[in-house]
Design an enzyme around this catalytic site. Structure first.
Site, PDB file in Angstrom:
ATOM      1  N   GLU A 338      48.882  31.129  38.787  1.00 48.02           N
ATOM      2  CA  GLU A 338      48.830  32.485  39.339  1.00 48.02           C
ATOM      3  C   GLU A 338      49.910  33.376  38.733  1.00 48.02           C
ATOM      4  OE1 GLU A 338      47.512  35.563  42.045  1.00 48.02           O
ATOM      5  OE2 GLU A 338      46.607  33.838  41.042  1.00 48.02           O
ATOM      6  N   THR A 449      36.576  47.063  37.625  1.00 46.78           N
ATOM      7  CA  THR A 449      37.578  45.994  37.634  1.00 46.78           C
ATOM      8  C   THR A 449      37.042  44.699  38.235  1.00 46.78           C
ATOM      9  OG1 THR A 449      39.947  45.599  37.912  1.00 46.78           O
ATOM     10  CG2 THR A 449      38.756  46.465  39.837  1.00 46.78           C
TER      11      THR A 449
END
Length: 469
Positions: A338, A449
């Site tokens: 992440e 997006t």
């Protein structure tokens, strides 16, 4: 049209089979709910969508269409016509519902021409409008779509709205005005831009927090990752989507990129280019997986760069792609964490346990897709295929695909969520990397997006913009 090269065709077919597995698993165990829990084989509903249902169905629509999964597309359409209901007394994330639901419906409409998708998109757009009832017109993050009452995330700096959230409505809202003939959507997002233009930017940078009541910045934190990311993406894409007539968006984008290059982009001692986070003038040498989208953004914008800078931005995109590939390559699972750090002798590695997870995110393969389209360097196909193999080895389970809690660990600890964006984005971008360029050419289509497709807007839309100013 199938790619001419048999090896490429075979890889593309494999990615379609992955989509079939993800979709069929969702359909079998979680149909009509937002997402699938692939390990326990049940539905999962994120609070982001309140009690709106069917996030995976709406998010996956255009991917199903592009991959030629016609019967699946039809069953998704039927579910939407009969069951997609926005009359819910619940609080939703304006940003997430916009990019996934509005974006997914708009994209399905533009690809298929089916009126139901346009109708539902506009109906949902109208439900989101009360979010803008703030003194500055900067929308709330959270909205009860029945009562119209909005508020911000309790953790956000002093009641602020978030740059990436209010800055990632522009493309969808311009299309809502175009498709409904109602200028209000365009007016709302053009006003956001007006507020941003009037504000003083610290060092030319946009902080992640803006207070909707005072119209002033909150904490001076700047990020091209979470909280900031898609604001910059939408400046560039607003310009491209307007047939390059929205010069204000172009200027805002390139001015911002220049400040980012000066203050945030750094090179590690090992030669990796990365984008740091800025906290009131101090850099944190950390890059998030979400930030990896920026390689594709820099490359996509290279064409419009100031005199003589085009090659520079293509190279910058390639450097970011390489850094993000390294973040994958330096893990056991060959999937990226992440967030990864560049400090204390570490490069492109997650050092904190709570940053070691991978939740099927698309940003790295998104950048590979743009780099492939814009350079045709074969390494991007090679890297994309590495990601496919890692997903198959480590994330594929009997009941779908699951995220991982630790990409450095020698065996899988599953998070038990098949994210809707895995079908909307990750698999779509992978499929496009192994397709010919004439499938969704970049000169005709803009990806929102969430990887939903929006066509370049015909010139009649400019009228709406002009009236707003």
């Amino acid at each position: 049209r199938e790619p001419a090269d048999a090896a490429v065709r075979e890889k593309r077919a494999k990615i379609k089979e992955m989509m079939e597995h993800a979709w069929n698993s969702y359909k079998r165990y979680a149909w009509g709910l937002n997402e699938l829990k692939p390990i326990t084989k049940e539905g999962h509903s994120s609070s982001l969508f309140g009690t709106i249902k069917g996030a995976t169905i709406v998010d996956a629509l255009d991917t199903l269409f592009i991959m030629g999964m016609e019967s699946e597309f039809q069953e998704a359409k039927s579910w939407i016509a009969e069951n997609l209901d926005f009359n819910v007394n619940a609080e939703i994330s304006v940003f997430e519902v916009n990019i996934r639901f509005v974006g997914g419906l708009l994209s399905a409409y533009y690809l298929s021409g089916e009126e139901i998708f346009r109708k539902k998109a506009v109906e949902l757009g109208i439900k989101l409008l009360p979010a803008f009832h703030t003194p500055s017109g900067i929308p709330w993050a959270l909205l009860n779509i029945k009562s119209g009452i909005g508020r911000n995330w309790p953790w956000a700096s002093g009641g602020s709205s978030i740059l990436a959230e209010f800055g990632t409505l522009h493309l969808e809202f311009m299309h809502l005005s175009h498709l409904s003939g109602n200028p209000i959507f365009a007016e709302k997002v053009m006003n956001i831009r007006k507020v941003l233009n009037k504000l003083e930017k610290p060092e030319g940078l946009y902080p992640n927090y803006l207070n909707p009541s005072s119209g002033q910045w909150g904490q001076h934190h700047v990020s091209i990752g979470g909280l900031g990311d898609s604001f910059y993406e939408y400046l560039l894409k607003a310009w491209l989507m307007s047939e390059k007539t929205d010069l204000e968006a172009k200027k805002m984008y390139f001015d911002a990129v220049q400040a980012i290059e000066t203050h945030l982009i750094r090179k590690s001692s090992g030669g990796l280019t990365y984008i740091a986070e800025w906290k009131g003038g101090l850099l944190e040498h950390k890059m998030g997986h979400l930030t990896c989208f920026a390689g594709g953004m820099f490359a996509l914008g290279a064409d419009g760069a100031p005199e003589g800078r085009a090659q520079h931005y293509l190279e910058l995109g390639a450097e970011i792609a390489r850094t993000c590939h390294e973040s994958y390559n330096r893990t056991f699972m060959k999937l990226g964490p992440e967030a990864f750090r560049f400090d204390g002798g570490v490069e492109a590695i997650a050092t904190r346990q709570n940053e070691k997870y991978y939740i099927l995110r698309p940003e790295v393969v998104e950048t590979y897709m743009y780099m492939w389209r814009l350079t045709h360097d074969p390494k991007y196909r090679k890297w994309a295929w590495e990601a496919v193999e890692a997903l198959e080895s480590h994330c594929r389970v009997n009941g779908g695909y699951s995220g991982l809690r630790d990409v450095y660990f020698t065996h899988e600890k599953y998070d038990n969520v098949q994210q809707s964006f895995f079908l909307a984005e990750t698999l779509k971008y992978l499929y496009l990397i192994f397709s010919d360029d004439d499938l969704l050419p970049l000169e005709h289509w803009i990806f929102n997006t969430e990887a939903h497709l929006l066509p370049i807007l015909p010139t009649d839309q400019k009228e709406v913009e002009v009236k707003v100013k």
